[in-house]
Scaffold this active site. Structure first.
Site, mmCIF file in Angstrom:
data_model
loop_
_atom_site.group_PDB
_atom_site.id
_atom_site.type_symbol
_atom_site.label_atom_id
_atom_site.label_comp_id
_atom_site.label_asym_id
_atom_site.label_seq_id
_atom_site.Cartn_x
_atom_site.Cartn_y
_atom_site.Cartn_z
ATOM 1 N N LYS A 170 0.636 -1.066 0.381
ATOM 2 C CA LYS A 170 -0.093 0.091 -0.106
ATOM 3 C C LYS A 170 0.658 1.721 -0.124
ATOM 4 C CE LYS A 170 -3.894 -0.640 2.692
ATOM 5 N NZ LYS A 170 -4.274 -1.291 4.066
ATOM 6 N N ARG A 225 -3.559 3.257 8.200
ATOM 7 C CA ARG A 225 -3.749 1.685 8.010
ATOM 8 C C ARG A 225 -2.811 0.501 7.954
ATOM 9 N NH1 ARG A 225 -7.187 3.071 2.594
ATOM 10 N NH2 ARG A 225 -7.919 0.796 2.486
ATOM 11 N N GLY A 283 -8.443 -8.121 4.763
ATOM 12 C CA GLY A 283 -9.655 -8.160 5.832
ATOM 13 C C GLY A 283 -8.510 -8.925 7.036
ATOM 14 N N MET A 294 -5.512 -7.235 8.259
ATOM 15 C CA MET A 294 -4.990 -5.979 9.655
ATOM 16 C C MET A 294 -6.190 -5.084 9.915
ATOM 17 S SD MET A 294 -2.249 -7.626 9.238
ATOM 18 C CE MET A 294 -2.033 -6.274 10.429
ATOM 19 N N ARG A 329 -3.117 -1.302 -6.405
ATOM 20 C CA ARG A 329 -2.920 -2.133 -6.058
ATOM 21 C C ARG A 329 -3.345 -3.295 -7.265
ATOM 22 N NH1 ARG A 329 -5.538 -4.874 -1.103
ATOM 23 N NH2 ARG A 329 -7.805 -4.351 -1.437
ATOM 24 N N HIS A 342 -16.170 -8.980 1.729
ATOM 25 C CA HIS A 342 -14.472 -10.402 2.474
ATOM 26 C C HIS A 342 -14.799 -12.161 1.664
ATOM 27 C CE1 HIS A 342 -12.986 -12.762 4.750
ATOM 28 N NE2 HIS A 342 -12.358 -12.074 5.322
ATOM 29 N N ARG A 365 -0.103 -47.733 -10.203
ATOM 30 C CA ARG A 365 -0.231 -48.673 -9.417
ATOM 31 C C ARG A 365 -0.988 -49.863 -9.506
ATOM 32 N NH1 ARG A 365 -1.485 -43.102 -6.887
ATOM 33 N NH2 ARG A 365 -0.227 -43.086 -5.154
ATOM 34 N N ARG A 373 4.580 -49.768 -10.561
ATOM 35 C CA ARG A 373 5.387 -49.785 -9.704
ATOM 36 C C ARG A 373 4.121 -51.742 -8.878
ATOM 37 N NH1 ARG A 373 3.422 -47.000 -4.031
ATOM 38 N NH2 ARG A 373 1.299 -47.628 -4.811
ATOM 39 N N GLU A 377 11.617 -43.986 -0.945
ATOM 40 C CA GLU A 377 10.492 -43.161 0.321
ATOM 41 C C GLU A 377 10.583 -43.975 1.864
ATOM 42 O OE1 GLU A 377 6.618 -45.063 -1.354
ATOM 43 O OE2 GLU A 377 7.517 -47.080 -1.879
ATOM 44 N N SER A 423 12.613 -42.679 -7.712
ATOM 45 C CA SER A 423 11.096 -41.713 -7.982
ATOM 46 C C SER A 423 10.963 -41.541 -6.442
ATOM 47 C CB SER A 423 10.319 -42.709 -8.350
ATOM 48 O OG SER A 423 9.187 -42.430 -8.514
ATOM 49 N N GLY A 465 9.070 -41.385 -3.726
ATOM 50 C CA GLY A 465 7.645 -41.279 -3.214
ATOM 51 C C GLY A 465 7.444 -40.687 -1.865
ATOM 52 N N THR A 466 7.357 -38.787 -1.802
ATOM 53 C CA THR A 466 7.119 -38.555 -1.247
ATOM 54 C C THR A 466 6.260 -38.188 -0.058
ATOM 55 O OG1 THR A 466 6.661 -36.213 -2.388
ATOM 56 C CG2 THR A 466 8.864 -36.449 -2.145
ATOM 57 N N ASN A 467 5.374 -38.610 -0.338
ATOM 58 C CA ASN A 467 4.066 -39.525 0.690
ATOM 59 C C ASN A 467 4.374 -40.177 1.458
ATOM 60 O OD1 ASN A 467 2.658 -38.028 -1.214
ATOM 61 N ND2 ASN A 467 1.648 -39.593 -2.000
ATOM 62 N N ASP A 468 5.609 -41.409 1.464
ATOM 63 C CA ASP A 468 5.791 -42.491 2.931
ATOM 64 C C ASP A 468 6.984 -41.660 2.620
ATOM 65 O OD1 ASP A 468 3.852 -43.792 2.012
ATOM 66 O OD2 ASP A 468 4.699 -45.707 1.987
ATOM 67 N N CYS A 490 7.571 -38.800 -8.050
ATOM 68 C CA CYS A 490 6.025 -39.588 -7.958
ATOM 69 C C CYS A 490 5.361 -39.777 -6.800
ATOM 70 C CB CYS A 490 5.711 -40.782 -8.668
ATOM 71 S SG CYS A 490 6.106 -41.877 -7.231
ATOM 72 N N TYR A 530 11.695 -35.378 -14.198
ATOM 73 C CA TYR A 530 10.229 -35.240 -13.906
ATOM 74 C C TYR A 530 9.950 -35.264 -12.712
ATOM 75 C CZ TYR A 530 9.750 -40.310 -13.319
ATOM 76 O OH TYR A 530 9.449 -41.588 -12.293
#
Lengths: 924, 924
Positions: free
Chosen positions: A46, A116, A125, A127, A366, A488, A611, A665, A793, A812, A814-817, A879, A899
């Site tokens: 601002k 402000r 909304g 601040m 803005r 808002h 899978r 897999r 993983e 590859s 396996g970022t979940n596990d 993956c 990839y």
């Protein structure tokens, strides 16, 4: 009148001796400014834009900005101010006084101020703002005299005490009350005076109200309301800084990934008044339509009002076009300025203006928030208009915004039927595009509870406030009875990509009885309702939804096929540019031919994770026979039945994927997942298989694990039951050979062994796969090129990746596990503490949504380096679900992965994120 | 007679062109040797010592060693031999022929050979031996003529064919048979001839048996038995190499942590005969008593026998002392040699000798295996005797051996009662000290099954073989009916630290009916039996056990108090020396005052892990009220009841520990562990607490987790319920202040926050603890020095240790959980695949027993480096179970940790391991 600047309140005085080397206060105004647009980090968005507009010679009221660094310093020094700040503020205030010929606290011609907040990025909304600061029992008389309008002066004073009491003094509703005591006093007064609107109250009423309000303050704070304007100013500055760390501000930052240490600036500006009568007004405008992106001047205003009235949605504002007739001169000036600003900033602008007695003032400009549709369309259009280049266009579109383009609309037939039946209840503002249907919830809490119960939900409110954010997140859509396109509800919904219908004034909502009445029809909490955020229609009951324009063009068949419109064209153009710049490949996680088709239409270049367990679930009987087998021989017999079924699955996938790589897999989940756990289902299975119930029960029992996530799964199954791996390998290679023979395509299977923790696991499983491959190739008299690799993983796999790479053609991630094991958190069980963690900022983000670069990311770095150390050409990909998260995609680009792979609907997001990552890296 | 050395078998001929640069064959014999004792890695232990004895001028039959490198080369080149090996063997064979004036394959005066394996370290019973090689239908006649003893010659021939058939040709029992066909033929022959012993068979019987045996070979292998001595030799060499990779050899290596790539040497030696009549014999001796360590010449021999007869335990041998009378000259020579060898090797030696017609030959010497008692005593004694220095003594004692000194003996009263009742069934050899009681198992499989069912078990066998190793591991003790102190059972049991009574000839074991009869009393599988491995007594029924000498001296009270004997004195001496050299501190994991006392007696210098959950389990009612509380207020009320109880617990611990540091971990396990899971228990709880059953059930349900290991536990509890952490901190500090006031000691609490994954978790929990500490100190008007730190037990904690260290005075590696998360393996669920993994050598060791340095260890390295980078003086320790594993202790020393912490009974092991680690590091 104030002659001397008194010291800041006591608690801050101790900071006196602490110096800050650099400048703390920057002035702006009609004569130009100390700062400019490039100083956004220091002055906040601002403040930087007020300075820039001043420098452009636009009509900005004079004022000054206290920098964001002061805020950071303030929190780093036990909430105290730098020693020189007092003098700098006094000097800047002096400039405003000189410019306007008014004096702060003067009895005759008092200067009033607005205070402000202004962070680096807009936080609507979140601040707090204080207007009309500087008023007291003395200056109000001066204002009344000068303006010749005592009612206006007392209304300003009334607003000031109310706002200051709320924001600075923290006076909220009494226990058990819905509204704060000021609002209640105001409403009581209106009832007593038998009037409907605030504007119907007289100067005497307002004078009385100010006395009431001050009594409330005294009662609640045990102190008098501060009459000294300077004390008011420092109180307001402290409140702005304080509001940086309120729960609601923190919640917003979390949602928007804004670091907590950026801090906010404070903008102090001379007041101009849109509420001086019928030649005054205030409004908000966009240089293009923020919903559709169409190139048309778009806005709303209210006559005789202050800015807060527009945003709060208390009165429904008028369209900007009508201003042309009312005040042609001011309108022309506004039109000139909006064109100038868009060209100057080379982006769609969101403007706030006030007309005081026919004279236009710019209070803010803005980059305007916009829907995903608008973002894509504006970016593409601006390249055509030569305002920006392709790179800039790509950087402009938040990849997440593309999601909106794939959001559903109502099924045409359903909508037609609903309309015919008269189910369209009313029409509000089309504030957030898309179609949503769900059960009514009248509070954020109820919305969260309904969503938690797995039901679709619509949050229905008179108007929304920052306290409702979690409920909005939980809801499919938001309906408000009051408020405009810039309310808002509308702003937040668009940003979240939620469907929103705002300002549907026919909706009479009663929170106490939890009912809503629309034109005589009554709805209770839990009743179904539907919202069309593109038309603003509010519809009774549950409506089916269907694909958006982009989806309808890409996948529509027969009647549902659509011709490309402006949104689709813009989408296609942007995706084409994204592909020009990105270097990361984008694959998809898919295990059905139709999913593959979808993903290819979205631009997927291969499968990063197919899978195989879903296939097993579909052949659950044969799978159960495999599990219930008494020995390897019996198991192999059962697997023989599975082989042709699984081969057919792979044939279907290879046919669709053609010569694109397909990462498959081998079996991953623990075997107990395939067996029934309820006794009646076990009984049925026993009967069907003609084995004793006890045997089924014993097997289920023996497969039960305390921590299945860390149990007998992944390659541990393949190691203990190599016949399963062999059957899968056979199905894959036979399918590949068959498809290669029948089509001209050359399938590229990449076989991926899951949950490897040591090199030997991969070595043994790879040997099984290779043996089967040779057998199949010999039998089929053909060879298929294939790769064998592994998921990374487990932390141990990452840490010993050099050894593992000796047996792997690819990794590859396996970022979940990997996230689960690195954090030691089960996703399934995290519900009890993750919310507290995110709320308390222990986790800056949910690590399952956005890659934790410090922990999980570091393991990925180690694995990449170690893997390349023994196999320089190893192919690296990801993956896990992070493959579709833009920030995670950026990290993968930096890591030099080949990839990312994500769900089909995230492919466009990943392509865009990959392009942005490449551009970011180019810029260094 | 053989003139030309023929080529090795066809399959190996392809290797011809593959050269090996270095020497493959080393000769030894009376005239000295090519090698010496320092060439153990190349020649194997047996070969190196044969060379050394030759160099010392001792009577060693001439021979040669094929190096271990040839074995490694052989496996690296598809089981082929180096090209030059053939010539080298021919040359070495020529030397033996020249030395003895005999010729290999000669019809008149044939040279016979023994072919034996010999790895770097002794692997008893694992590797195969062929004796009397070189016999065929021609040479047997020459041997008969030369020896003047046709029966001897044909017995040698019979033994050779039998042994060759078993070891080289792999002829085992027919399906369904317990014994191999040779043994069956031999037994049949004895029955037919109505004789009891092998020695009762005549030369004609043996001639007939050789014919039978050759027919068996022809039938089973479809080939004639090889008559060509050279073919026999290469067959035996191949079999030795082959036996390196049999399942049983691999299993032994796993148990003993011997790398698979060390390979074995082959020792070819001229035969000498202990079975030439009553002036011949063979035996095994130790230079000191291998069970007690006493300095006395100790051994056994058999007259008219070959070495295999002693080891196999077919006849029970005589004590060495009786040899003095029988053959005084040979005995004197043996006594001289044993003294010389012990002095030369400066260690207790295990000797094999044969007396051929009154003339002594040394066939082997090696460091003797010994019990833990003996190891400690011999090491301490040898320092006194100035044979070795303190450092060498420390290096000599396997830390694990100390365990044996802490093994139980029978409760004196029970033993007395059993003796009085006539329950002592018989007395065998006291082959493995300690006392054991358990259920009888007649097979290794049954022993494993019984142990798995949680029952104590004794493995009872006629004799044991390497196939029984797993059963021996599962058993508390081993009883054999046949075999001496050097039998397989005795050797292996001592090494494992198992109780063993060997050669209890009164035990008639019938595997078919699964019964054992001892002097008329019959026992069935599953019946209770007790073994005293120190006296050799076999006792009917179940006997109570009690502490060993060391324990009785340290902890005995009243009548059970013992005065230090030689074992205790040696133990104390060694521990004192260990403390002189070690730099690692040794703490204990304990949470009860009595455990603390035990640990201090064992030399613990503090507590490294005091778990607080056990205390909660003891106050389960108050804990359950805490969990069932509806809100924080109610919870705090319940916690108030827990506070004085927990404070008392800590007071007890601080009193015992005095000024030693005490690391206390705040609550760690998931809350559901404290609630009952059976409906009847839930009902009782509901009644007791006067709340509805449904509420209890709902709470249990809500706390149930899919993966509790990765769930709401550790500091996640403290973050979501800070009142629990506060109560614990209050209990700790109040207890510390109270104890400080009442005693002169200054308690040193170190408060440890578990399962930290991010710095903020620790920061928040540490703030809670500090606040409480200040409150308590103010109230108690005293200050206690304390530390706050964290477990490093999640990969993410290790990876972000720099940030975490900013809030931590110390790190303690929780390697149990760190191993679980790094491998992604739940210890509770690993049972299904870990055995397969260890068997297939996928895991070189169980990572929960011995630290995985490549994965978990790397994370520890990262954490240490990162932690020190932001806090150079951070205190590092380990409190996982690895803290008591010698190899892991060594790793911790290398990492520069300040201390290890282990269970009280592992403290002596850890002290010794720490000393050895320090010595190893000194040597570089």
């Amino acid at each position: 009148m104030v002659n001397l600047m008194p010291a800041p309140p006591k608690s801050k005085r101790r900071a006196k001796n602490k110096a800050r080397g650099s400048r703390n206060v920057y002035s702006f105004g009609p004569g130009g400014a100390d700062g400019n647009r490039d100083m956004r980090n220091l002055l906040g968005g601002k403040g930087a834009n007020l300075a820039e507009m001043s420098n452009l010679g636009l009509p900005v009221p004079p004022g000054f900005t206290i920098t964001t660094e002061v805020c950071t310093w303030y929190y780093a020094h036990g909430e105290q101010y730098p020693a020189t700040l007092r003098d700098e503020v006094r000097e800047a205030l002096g400039k405003i006084e000189a410019e306007l010929g008014k004096r702060f606290g003067d009895a005759e011609n008092p200067l009033l101020l607005s205070v402000r907040s202004g962070a680096r990025v807009s936080m609507p909304g979140m601040m707090d703002t204080v207007l009309n600061l500087g008023l007291n029992d003395v200056t109000v008389e001066g204002l009344a005299k000068r303006s010749g309008n005592p009612r206006f002066a007392w209304d300003a004073y009334r607003r000031f005490v109310q706002m200051y009491g709320d924001v600075v003094l923290g006076i909220g509703p009494d226990p058990g009350e819905e509204f704060d005591p000021f609002t209640l006093a105001l409403e009581k007064r209106k009832i007593r005076r038998r009037v409907e609107n605030d504007t119907d109250l007289t100067a005497d009423d307002l004078m009385e109200l100010v006395r009431n309000f001050k009594a409330i303050v005294k009662k609640r704070t045990k102190k008098d309301f501060p009459d000294d304007p300077v004390e008011q100013l420092w109180g307001a500055v402290g409140a702005v800084f304080g509001s940086w760390n309120t729960r609601r501000a923190i919640a917003y930052r979390q949602m928007s990934n804004i670091p907590g240490d950026w801090g906010t600036a404070v903008n102090v500006m001379a007041m101009v008044f849109g509420n001086l009568g019928e030649t005054s007004g205030t409004g908000v405008a966009f240089t293009r339509d923020p919903a559709s992106g169409e190139k048309t001047f778009y806005g709303e205003y209210l006559m005789n009002a202050q800015g807060e009235d527009v945003v709060a949605g208390i009165r429904t504002p008028e369209k900007i076009a009508s201003l042309q007739k009312r005040m042609p001169k001011a309108y022309r000036e506004l039109l000139r300025i909006q064109k100038l600003l868009e060209k100057h900033y080379r982006d769609m602008q969101d403007l706030e203006f006030t007309i005081e007695d026919g004279r236009l003032f710019m209070l803010q400009c803005r980059a305007g928030k916009r829907t995903g549709f608008a973002a894509v369309r504006i970016a593409a259009d601006m390249v055509r208009e030569r305002l920006i280049d392709k790179k800039e266009a790509l950087k402009r579109v938040d990849p997440e915004a593309l999601n909106q383009l794939l959001q559903p609309v109502f099924a045409a037939a359903d909508l037609k039927r609903a309309r015919a039946a008269g189910y369209v209840l009313t029409k509000g503002l089309n504030a957030g595009p898309g179609a949503a249907t769900g059960r009514i919830a009248f509070t954020a809490e109820q919305a969260e509870a309904t969503a938690k119960a797995g039901e679709p939900v619509l949050l229905v409110r008179v108007e929304t406030s920052p306290e409702d954010i979690k409920g909005m997140q939980a809801a499919q859509g938001i309906l408000t009875a009051r408020g405009g396109m810039t309310s808002h509800a509308a702003l937040v919904a668009r940003q979240m990509g939620k469907v929103c219908v705002a300002g549907a004034g026919d909706c009479a909502i009663d929170y106490k009885t939890r009912r809503m009445t629309v034109r005589g029809r009554t709805f209770r909490e839990g009743d179904y309702l539907s919202l069309d955020g593109s038309t603003g229609e509010v519809i009774q009951g549950e409506l089916k939804t269907e694909p958006s324009e982009v989806l309808a063009v890409l996948f529509g068949k027969g009647k549902r096929k659509r011709k490309p419109g402006p949104v689709f064209r813009a989408y296609q153009q942007m995706m084409k540019w994204a592909d020009e710049y990105r270097t990361l490949g984008v694959r998809t996680n898919a295990d059905q031919p139709d999913q593959c088709e979808t993903a290819i239409a979205f631009g997927a270049e291969g499968i990063g994770l197919c899978r195989t367990e879903h296939m097993f679930f579909e052949k659950i009987d044969a799978m159960r026979r495999t599990i219930l087998a008494d020995d390897a021989k019996e198991r192999e017999q059962a697997l023989k039945e599975l082989l042709p079924l699984q081969r057919k699955d792979f044939e279907g996938i290879f046919k669709v994927m053609g010569s694109r790589p397909v990462t498959i897999r081998t079996l991953d989940p623990p075997l107990h997942e395939f067996l029934p756990h309820e006794e009646k289902d076990q009984r049925a299975l026993a009967k069907q298989m003609r084995i004793p119930l006890a045997k089924v029960k014993a097997k289920v029992e023996s497969l039960t694990e305390l921590n299945p996530m860390l149990g007998h799964r992944g390659c541990r199954l393949g190691i203990t039951y190599p016949e399963i791996t062999r059957m899968q390998a056979r199905a894959i290679f036979e399918a590949a050979c068959n498809v290669a023979k029948r089509t001209k395509k050359r399938p590229q299977p990449e076989i991926m062994i899951p949950l490897v923790g040591t090199a030997d696991e991969l070595r043994l499983q790879a040997a099984e796969v290779r043996t089967v491959a040779e057998e199949v190739f010999a039998k089929k008299k053909t060879r298929i090129p294939y790769l064998i690799g592994t998921m990374i993983e487990l932390p141990r796999a990452a840490l010993t990746a050099d050894k593992i790479a000796e047996h792997a053609d690819f990794f590859s991630f396996g970022t979940n596990d990997l996230t689960q094991t690195t954090f030691g958190i089960s996703r399934d069980d995290a519900g009890k503490f993750i919310p507290v963690y995110v709320e308390d900022e222990i986790y800056p983000d949910d690590p399952f949504a956005s890659l934790d670069t410090a922990g999980v990311g570091r393991l990925m770095k180690i694995a990449s380096a170690e893997g390349r150390s023994t196999r320089s050409d190893i192919k690296l990909g990801i993956c896990g679900e992070h493959g579709g998260d833009p920030r995670s995609v950026n990290f993968c680009h930096e890591l030099g992965l080949e990839y990312v792979s994500c769900s089909p609907f995230r492919v466009p997001v990943a392509r865009m994120a990959a392009a942005q990552a490449a551009l970011k890296a180019q810029e260094g």
